[in-house]
Design an enzyme around this catalytic site. Structure first.
Site, PDB file in Angstrom:
ATOM      1  N   LEU A  33      17.381   1.815  68.118  1.00 30.22           N
ATOM      2  CA  LEU A  33      16.791   3.159  68.140  1.00 30.22           C
ATOM      3  C   LEU A  33      17.038   3.946  66.851  1.00 30.22           C
ATOM      4  CD1 LEU A  33      17.324   4.305  71.858  1.00 30.22           C
ATOM      5  CD2 LEU A  33      15.361   3.139  70.837  1.00 30.22           C
ATOM      6  N   GLY A  36      13.251   3.325  66.120  1.00 31.27           N
ATOM      7  CA  GLY A  36      12.462   3.364  67.354  1.00 31.27           C
ATOM      8  C   GLY A  36      12.800   4.564  68.232  1.00 31.27           C
ATOM      9  N   ALA A  74      12.088  -5.943  64.518  1.00 27.13           N
ATOM     10  CA  ALA A  74      13.095  -4.997  64.002  1.00 27.13           C
ATOM     11  C   ALA A  74      13.317  -5.200  62.506  1.00 27.13           C
ATOM     12  CB  ALA A  74      14.415  -5.199  64.752  1.00 27.13           C
ATOM     13  N   TYR A 141      11.386  -4.832  49.685  1.00 28.77           N
ATOM     14  CA  TYR A 141      10.878  -5.000  51.047  1.00 28.77           C
ATOM     15  C   TYR A 141      10.151  -6.341  51.167  1.00 28.77           C
ATOM     16  CZ  TYR A 141       7.572  -4.583  54.888  1.00 28.77           C
ATOM     17  OH  TYR A 141       6.826  -4.838  56.003  1.00 28.77           O
ATOM     18  N   LEU A 188       0.012   6.270  55.200  1.00 27.85           N
ATOM     19  CA  LEU A 188      -1.123   7.094  54.799  1.00 27.85           C
ATOM     20  C   LEU A 188      -1.811   7.798  55.978  1.00 27.85           C
ATOM     21  CD1 LEU A 188      -3.006   8.092  52.592  1.00 27.85           C
ATOM     22  CD2 LEU A 188      -4.350   5.991  52.883  1.00 27.85           C
ATOM     23  N   ARG A 276       3.131   5.654  43.258  1.00 29.80           N
ATOM     24  CA  ARG A 276       4.391   5.401  43.965  1.00 29.80           C
ATOM     25  C   ARG A 276       4.904   4.026  43.509  1.00 29.80           C
ATOM     26  NH1 ARG A 276       4.033   5.136  50.472  1.00 29.80           N
ATOM     27  NH2 ARG A 276       3.228   3.074  49.987  1.00 29.80           N
ATOM     28  N   ASP A 279       3.753  -0.190  44.491  1.00 25.65           N
ATOM     29  CA  ASP A 279       2.454  -0.316  45.168  1.00 25.65           C
ATOM     30  C   ASP A 279       1.494  -1.224  44.386  1.00 25.65           C
ATOM     31  OD1 ASP A 279       2.850   1.280  47.380  1.00 25.65           O
ATOM     32  OD2 ASP A 279       1.946   3.079  46.504  1.00 25.65           O
TER      33      ASP A 279
HETATM   34  N1  UDP Z   1      -0.377   6.761  50.185  1.00 27.51           N
HETATM   35  C1  UDP Z   1      -0.757   7.979  49.684  1.00 27.51           C
HETATM   36  N2  UDP Z   1      -0.273   9.122  50.287  1.00 27.51           N
HETATM   37  C2  UDP Z   1       0.576   9.078  51.361  1.00 27.51           C
HETATM   38  C3  UDP Z   1       0.964   7.819  51.857  1.00 27.51           C
HETATM   39  C4  UDP Z   1       0.479   6.675  51.248  1.00 27.51           C
HETATM   40  O1  UDP Z   1      -1.528   8.063  48.721  1.00 27.51           O
HETATM   41  O2  UDP Z   1       0.992  10.149  51.839  1.00 27.51           O
HETATM   42  C5  UDP Z   1      -0.926   5.523  49.590  1.00 27.51           C
HETATM   43  C6  UDP Z   1       0.135   4.529  49.123  1.00 27.51           C
HETATM   44  O3  UDP Z   1       0.541   4.812  47.809  1.00 27.51           O
HETATM   45  C7  UDP Z   1      -0.626   3.204  49.254  1.00 27.51           C
HETATM   46  C8  UDP Z   1      -1.568   3.451  50.453  1.00 27.51           C
HETATM   47  O4  UDP Z   1      -1.650   4.869  50.592  1.00 27.51           O
HETATM   48  O5  UDP Z   1      -1.427   3.016  48.113  1.00 27.51           O
HETATM   49  C9  UDP Z   1      -1.042   2.842  51.737  1.00 27.51           C
HETATM   50  O6  UDP Z   1       0.310   3.228  51.876  1.00 27.51           O
HETATM   51  P1  UDP Z   1       1.150   3.021  53.202  1.00 27.51           P
HETATM   52  O7  UDP Z   1       2.515   3.572  52.948  1.00 27.51           O
HETATM   53  O8  UDP Z   1       0.391   3.580  54.361  1.00 27.51           O
HETATM   54  O9  UDP Z   1       1.206   1.451  53.405  1.00 27.51           O
HETATM   55  P2  UDP Z   1       1.707   0.257  52.441  1.00 27.51           P
HETATM   56  O10 UDP Z   1       0.453  -0.354  51.870  1.00 27.51           O
HETATM   57  O11 UDP Z   1       2.626   0.821  51.412  1.00 27.51           O
HETATM   58  O12 UDP Z   1       2.401  -0.673  53.373  1.00 27.51           O
END
Ligand code: UDP
Length: 323
Positions: A33, A36, A74, A141, A188, A276, A279
């Site tokens: 948790l 979760g 998990a 990750y 996102l 970010r 990415d």
């Molecule tokens: N992203 C964004 N704004 C947000 C969250 C995510 O622009 O508030 C972008 C992020 O940089 C990536 C895409 O959306 O390019 C998907 O991000 P998410 O974290 O949802 O999933 P990931 O692909 O990282 O697993």
């Protein structure tokens, strides 16, 4: 079958538990948790509150459940956090996962189903991405998940533990009961929906100078119920290997925001931010292998359906889960 689900109180786990139960399986949920929520655990499941770092407890729990299969959700799963705190990712996703793997072998479990990720590939040489592409993760990750995939390979070879590892693309959407509530939300679609919920006045776009048509990152969004269904298809004996799960459609960040605007019926203000860290510009799946070998067919392949279900859940649970 008797199925032992780690992370069954989390976003993907909660919906998979619901679908497993609907399909007639007996489910034990094992969750600490930290990510979760207790109220995200389907009431029909047995719940064990414990940590996978506790070897004796997890070993006893798998044995006690008399599990035929283990489904392992998990994990920590935030790309950005893994770039600042890699140790958290290797410790939880690799070391704690290894405790579970050993527990599964000790208890004579027949099938191990693992939540892997498209982040194990890193930026691909081509899209749509097939399972045979080289795996060169660009964040801890993705690296931690790749390390676990490699352990599965050796555990099958040496201990005969059959496994299916699913490389998820971007999980999104909700079932009627269970949806996405992270205590720190980085994803996102839930971040976009915070704006029409009145909890944020804009959504940030991370990077507008990527080599994509509108300069924002492209991802392949997949409905959480469709992901869950794939896990059920992985359970029969003889099913084995690595599978991508996505729809094969790429949407840029700006396109996702546009679909959300249409769904909620009002404009969503944006603020452009720098990239970010960690990415990749474009990740789009080929899931043909899962279609051919497992008979997997997404029920909700359209982003409009995925966003509509996410929006329905967030409207019904504006504060997320109570716990
Ligand atoms: N992203 C964004 N704004 C947000 C969250 C995510 O622009 O508030 C972008 C992020 O940089 C990536 C895409 O959306 O390019 C998907 O991000 P998410 O974290 O949802 O999933 P990931 O692909 O990282 O697993």
């Amino acid at each position: 079958m008797k199925v032992f689900v780690t992370g069954g109180a989390g976003y993907i786990g909660s919906v998979c538990v619901e679908e497993l139960l609907n399909a007639g399986h007996d489910v034990t949920v094992f969750d600490n948790l930290t990510e979760g929520h207790r109220s995200a655990v389907d009431k029909r499941a047995v719940f064990v509150l414990a940590r996978a770092s506790d070897v004796e407890t997890i070993t006893a729990a798998v044995r006690h459940a008399k599990a035929d299969a283990v489904v392992h959700f998990a994990a920590n799963a935030q790309v950005g956090e893994s770039m600042t705190n890699p140790g958290k990712y290797f410790r939880n996703n690799v070391c704690n996962g290894l405790n579970l793997l050993d527990a599964a072998v000790a208890a004579g479990v027949k099938k191990f189903v693992f939540s892997s990720t498209c982040a194990t590939y890193g930026p691909p040489d081509r899209v749509p991405m097939t399972e045979d592409l080289p795996q060169r993760p660009i964040n801890p990750y993705g690296e931690s998940k790749l390390m676990f995939e490699k352990m599965l390979h050796w555990y099958r070879q040496i201990h005969g533990l059959e496994f299916v590892a699913f490389r998820y693309f971007n999980a999104a959407g909700a079932s009627e009961k269970f949806g996405e509530h992270h205590r720190v939300e980085t994803h996102l679609i839930p971040n976009i929906l915070q704006v029409p919920l009145g909890r944020a006045d804009h959504v940030e776009i991370f990077g507008t100078d990527y080599p994509t048509p509108d300069g924002t990152c492209i991802r392949d969004y997949i409905h959480i119920i469709d992901l869950a269904q794939a896990h059920i298809l992985a359970l029969p004996a003889g099913r084995q290997g690595f599978y991508n799960l996505g729809n094969g459609d790429g949407y840029s960040v700006r396109q996702v925001i546009h679909v959300c605007e249409k769904t909620v019926g009002r404009p969503i203000p944006t603020v452009e931010k720098p990239r970010r860290a960690g990415d990749p510009p474009k990740l789009v799946a080929s899931a043909e292998k899962a279609a051919h070998e497992l008979g997997w067919k997404p029920r909700y392949p359209k982003l409009e359906q995925i966003v509509a279900h996410a929006w329905r859940w967030h409207q019904a649970h504006p504060d997320g889960y109570p716990d």
